[in-house]
Scaffold this motif. Sequence first.
Motif, PDB file in Angstrom:
ATOM      1  N   MET A   1      47.864  38.103  50.705  1.00 16.59           N
ATOM      2  CA  MET A   1      47.304  39.268  51.306  1.00 16.59           C
ATOM      3  C   MET A   1      46.354  39.969  50.326  1.00 16.59           C
ATOM      4  SD  MET A   1      47.922  40.905  54.043  1.00 16.59           S
ATOM      5  CE  MET A   1      48.067  42.239  54.867  1.00 16.59           C
ATOM      6  N   ARG A   2      46.733  40.034  49.078  1.00 12.41           N
ATOM      7  CA  ARG A   2      45.868  40.633  48.088  1.00 12.41           C
ATOM      8  C   ARG A   2      44.561  39.848  47.978  1.00 12.41           C
ATOM      9  NH1 ARG A   2      49.567  42.257  43.017  1.00 12.41           N
ATOM     10  NH2 ARG A   2      50.810  43.736  44.120  1.00 12.41           N
ATOM     11  N   ILE A   3      44.691  38.574  48.041  1.00 11.25           N
ATOM     12  CA  ILE A   3      43.501  37.747  47.962  1.00 11.25           C
ATOM     13  C   ILE A   3      42.597  38.038  49.159  1.00 11.25           C
ATOM     14  CG2 ILE A   3      42.670  35.374  47.982  1.00 11.25           C
ATOM     15  CD1 ILE A   3      45.111  34.606  46.474  1.00 11.25           C
ATOM     16  N   LEU A   4      43.185  38.201  50.295  1.00 17.01           N
ATOM     17  CA  LEU A   4      42.415  38.496  51.494  1.00 17.01           C
ATOM     18  C   LEU A   4      41.728  39.846  51.361  1.00 17.01           C
ATOM     19  CD1 LEU A   4      41.680  37.420  54.270  1.00 17.01           C
ATOM     20  CD2 LEU A   4      43.684  38.592  55.146  1.00 17.01           C
ATOM     21  N   ILE A   5      42.428  40.834  50.812  1.00 13.10           N
ATOM     22  CA  ILE A   5      41.847  42.160  50.623  1.00 13.10           C
ATOM     23  C   ILE A   5      40.729  42.074  49.582  1.00 13.10           C
ATOM     24  CG2 ILE A   5      42.312  44.483  49.760  1.00 13.10           C
ATOM     25  CD1 ILE A   5      45.033  44.294  51.052  1.00 13.10           C
ATOM     26  N   LEU A   6      40.943  41.336  48.490  1.00  7.38           N
ATOM     27  CA  LEU A   6      39.917  41.172  47.474  1.00  7.38           C
ATOM     28  C   LEU A   6      38.685  40.453  48.048  1.00  7.38           C
ATOM     29  CD1 LEU A   6      41.943  40.269  44.265  1.00  7.38           C
ATOM     30  CD2 LEU A   6      40.645  42.331  44.699  1.00  7.38           C
ATOM     31  N   LEU A   8      37.811  40.447  51.193  1.00  5.82           N
ATOM     32  CA  LEU A   8      37.195  41.380  52.131  1.00  5.82           C
ATOM     33  C   LEU A   8      36.405  42.440  51.367  1.00  5.82           C
ATOM     34  CD1 LEU A   8      36.971  41.896  55.132  1.00  5.82           C
ATOM     35  CD2 LEU A   8      38.969  43.354  54.962  1.00  5.82           C
ATOM     36  N   LEU A   9      36.968  42.931  50.273  1.00  8.15           N
ATOM     37  CA  LEU A   9      36.281  43.913  49.449  1.00  8.15           C
ATOM     38  C   LEU A   9      35.031  43.303  48.810  1.00  8.15           C
ATOM     39  CD1 LEU A   9      36.392  46.795  48.385  1.00  8.15           C
ATOM     40  CD2 LEU A   9      37.800  45.986  46.510  1.00  8.15           C
ATOM     41  N   ALA A  10      35.124  42.068  48.338  1.00 13.14           N
ATOM     42  CA  ALA A  10      33.975  41.376  47.746  1.00 13.14           C
ATOM     43  C   ALA A  10      32.889  41.161  48.810  1.00 13.14           C
ATOM     44  CB  ALA A  10      34.409  40.048  47.141  1.00 13.14           C
ATOM     45  N   ALA A  11      33.304  40.841  50.038  1.00 16.77           N
ATOM     46  CA  ALA A  11      32.349  40.646  51.125  1.00 16.77           C
ATOM     47  C   ALA A  11      31.640  41.957  51.453  1.00 16.77           C
ATOM     48  CB  ALA A  11      33.043  40.088  52.355  1.00 16.77           C
ATOM     49  N   CYS A  12      32.378  43.080  51.427  1.00 18.00           N
ATOM     50  CA  CYS A  12      31.759  44.390  51.691  1.00 18.00           C
ATOM     51  C   CYS A  12      30.762  44.745  50.589  1.00 18.00           C
ATOM     52  CB  CYS A  12      32.842  45.463  51.786  1.00 18.00           C
ATOM     53  SG  CYS A  12      33.759  45.391  53.326  1.00 18.00           S
ATOM     54  N   VAL A  13      31.135  44.463  49.326  1.00 14.81           N
ATOM     55  CA  VAL A  13      30.237  44.752  48.216  1.00 14.81           C
ATOM     56  C   VAL A  13      28.976  43.894  48.346  1.00 14.81           C
ATOM     57  CG1 VAL A  13      29.956  44.514  45.709  1.00 14.81           C
ATOM     58  CG2 VAL A  13      32.015  45.547  46.642  1.00 14.81           C
ATOM     59  N   LEU A  14      29.135  42.615  48.658  1.00 15.18           N
ATOM     60  CA  LEU A  14      27.980  41.737  48.845  1.00 15.18           C
ATOM     61  C   LEU A  14      27.113  42.197  50.024  1.00 15.18           C
ATOM     62  CD1 LEU A  14      29.437  38.177  48.174  1.00 15.18           C
ATOM     63  CD2 LEU A  14      27.695  39.374  46.859  1.00 15.18           C
ATOM     64  N   ALA A  15      27.760  42.633  51.100  1.00 12.57           N
ATOM     65  CA  ALA A  15      27.009  43.118  52.261  1.00 12.57           C
ATOM     66  C   ALA A  15      26.224  44.374  51.882  1.00 12.57           C
ATOM     67  CB  ALA A  15      27.939  43.390  53.426  1.00 12.57           C
ATOM     68  N   GLY A  16      26.827  45.278  51.124  1.00 14.34           N
ATOM     69  CA  GLY A  16      26.136  46.492  50.684  1.00 14.34           C
ATOM     70  C   GLY A  16      24.969  46.159  49.767  1.00 14.34           C
ATOM     71  N   LEU A  17      25.215  45.208  48.862  1.00 11.45           N
ATOM     72  CA  LEU A  17      24.159  44.787  47.953  1.00 11.45           C
ATOM     73  C   LEU A  17      22.986  44.159  48.712  1.00 11.45           C
ATOM     74  CD1 LEU A  17      23.690  44.690  44.882  1.00 11.45           C
ATOM     75  CD2 LEU A  17      24.577  42.378  44.900  1.00 11.45           C
ATOM     76  N   GLN A  18      23.299  43.345  49.705  1.00 12.76           N
ATOM     77  CA  GLN A  18      22.241  42.726  50.504  1.00 12.76           C
ATOM     78  C   GLN A  18      21.471  43.779  51.317  1.00 12.76           C
ATOM     79  OE1 GLN A  18      21.023  39.718  50.455  1.00 12.76           O
ATOM     80  NE2 GLN A  18      22.498  39.090  48.897  1.00 12.76           N
ATOM     81  N   THR A  19      22.199  44.785  51.819  1.00 16.34           N
ATOM     82  CA  THR A  19      21.544  45.858  52.568  1.00 16.34           C
ATOM     83  C   THR A  19      20.587  46.624  51.653  1.00 16.34           C
ATOM     84  OG1 THR A  19      23.499  46.073  53.974  1.00 16.34           O
ATOM     85  CG2 THR A  19      21.966  47.901  53.973  1.00 16.34           C
ATOM     86  N   TRP A  20      21.000  46.883  50.440  1.00 19.76           N
ATOM     87  CA  TRP A  20      20.149  47.588  49.468  1.00 19.76           C
ATOM     88  C   TRP A  20      18.903  46.755  49.150  1.00 19.76           C
ATOM     89  CZ3 TRP A  20      19.217  46.352  44.198  1.00 19.76           C
ATOM     90  CH2 TRP A  20      18.498  47.323  43.500  1.00 19.76           C
TER      91      TRP A  20
END
Length: 141
Positions: A1-6, A8-20
């Motif tokens: 579960m932690r891996i899944l959260i990590l 998911l968090l990494a995917a959100c950071v990458l999505a934010g970075l791509q949006t920027w």
Amino acid sequence: MRILILLLLAACVLAGLQTWRIGGLSREVDQAQRIIGTLSAGIESRNATITRLNDDAVTRERQEQTLRAQLTQAGQQARVREVHIQRLLNENQEMRDWYGTRLPDGIGRMHQRPAFTSAADYLHWLSGGNELPNPGELTGH
């Protein structure tokens, strides 16, 4: 579960970075489009100037041809006039005598002009008068 959260968090950071990054790229695209618009207007202006200059060159060339034709015609007329004068002189002794006499001083001065360096000098000379003497008066010449 932690891996899944990590993940998911990494995917959100990458999505934010791509949006920027996409936002930065869209600003660059907007700036490039403004530059392209400015350059296109400059090219259109240059093309219009080139077209106008070409039209002017064609017009001047036609005018030059007309002037050359007029010059040729004037030269021919001058030659005809000179031949006519020469024929009259050859035919008539009285005409030869008249042609060979010296012009009166006043008339001779009408044919004399100083060297001019500009049109303004010529206009100044013209406005100076240079009147002919009264035929009844004696001149100092």
